[in-house]
Scaffold this active site. Structure first.
Site, PDB file in Angstrom:
ATOM      1  CG  ASP A  57      47.922 -22.392 -22.957  1.00  0.00           C
ATOM      2  OD1 ASP A  57      48.676 -21.453 -22.634  1.00  0.00           O
ATOM      3  OD2 ASP A  57      47.687 -22.704 -24.140  1.00  0.00           O
ATOM      4  CE1 TYR A 159      62.608 -14.078 -19.233  1.00  0.00           C
ATOM      5  CE2 TYR A 159      64.538 -12.732 -18.718  1.00  0.00           C
ATOM      6  CZ  TYR A 159      63.602 -13.687 -18.347  1.00  0.00           C
ATOM      7  OH  TYR A 159      63.655 -14.253 -17.100  1.00  0.00           O
ATOM      8  CE  LYS A 163      60.492 -13.038 -16.460  1.00  0.00           C
ATOM      9  NZ  LYS A 163      59.485 -13.824 -15.700  1.00  0.00           N
TER      10      LYS A 163
END
Length: 237
Positions: A57, A159, A163
């Protein structure tokens, strides 16, 4: 030459296809996933010879330590390549007006902090080998210079921002490790048919991974800190 790979996010999508193609080339793969036992695709690849599954994880420091200890015990001679593929996205209904702090933090934790923690953890094993390659799976949506064309509607900002941050993290690791002859770089896998990319995506998983592996095989020290498309074309940050 047979190499040893660590691939995160290996239970499905791009990660699973990475495992499939890398192992088919005869390399040894440690496939890291949060719940490897629940992935039928991964279980079908595990053979106890070339492919091994390890629970990881990326948001848990304890889980990362346990994964490192397990791999270090069986390959104390080190690993050649780390592919940081694990990542999460968000719904297209999220935009810059309604994105919440919680959503930014949730995605940043996995896509940036998780990559940083995993990379830091496995550096001791990477340092034992001459190959020393780290590939971070980014996205065109993290490229600031192409935002107007790649994402004109400004959707999925958590998102995209994660990135972009991953790209900076990649550059910083590349700079930090350059004197040790590491090759650290980021790659855009294309808009791929995955759970995240959707069925309308034009790129097949097999083609995306084949392209990225071709680049991975060919990169040298001069490519440290670069940003590539899966086709091998350089991207602008």
């Amino acid at each position: 030459m047979t190499l040893t790979y660590i691939i995160t996010g290996a239970s499905r999508g791009l990660g699973l296809e990475f495992v499939r193609q890398v192992s088919s080339q005869g390399h040894t793969v440690y496939a890291l996933a949060r719940n490897p036992e629940s992935s039928k695709g991964l279980q079908n690849l595990i053979d106890g010879k070339n492919v091994f599954a390890v629970k990881l994880d990326a948001n848990s420091e304890q889980s990362i330590k346990e994964a490192f200890d397990k791999i270090n015990k069986v390959v104390p001679e080190g690993i050649d390549i780390l592919i940081n593929n694990a990542g999460i996205g968000c719904d297209a209904s999220v935009n810059v007006e309604n994105a919440t702090k919680q959503e930014y933090m949730r995605i940043f934790e996995t896509n940036v902090c998780g990559v940083s923690d995993v990379t830091q953890a496995f550096l001791p094993l990477l340092r034992k080998r001459d190959t020393k390659k780290i590939l971070n799976i980014s996205s065109v949506l993290g490229s600031i210079s192409t935002t107007e064309t790649a994402n004109p509607a400004s959707v999925k900002p958590p998102y995209c921002v994660s990135k972009a941050a991953l790209n900076m993290l990649t550059k910083m690791f590349a700079n930090h490790l350059a004197d040790e002859k590491f090759i650290v770089y980021a790659s855009h896998p294309g808009w791929v048919k995955t759970d995240m990319g959707g069925d309308n995506a034009p790129v097949e998983q097999v083609d995306s991974i084949a392209g990225m592996l071709k680049v991975l095989d060919s990169v040298t020290a001069k490519d440290n800190g670069e940003y590539y498309n899966y086709t091998g074309e350089k991207f602008t940050w």
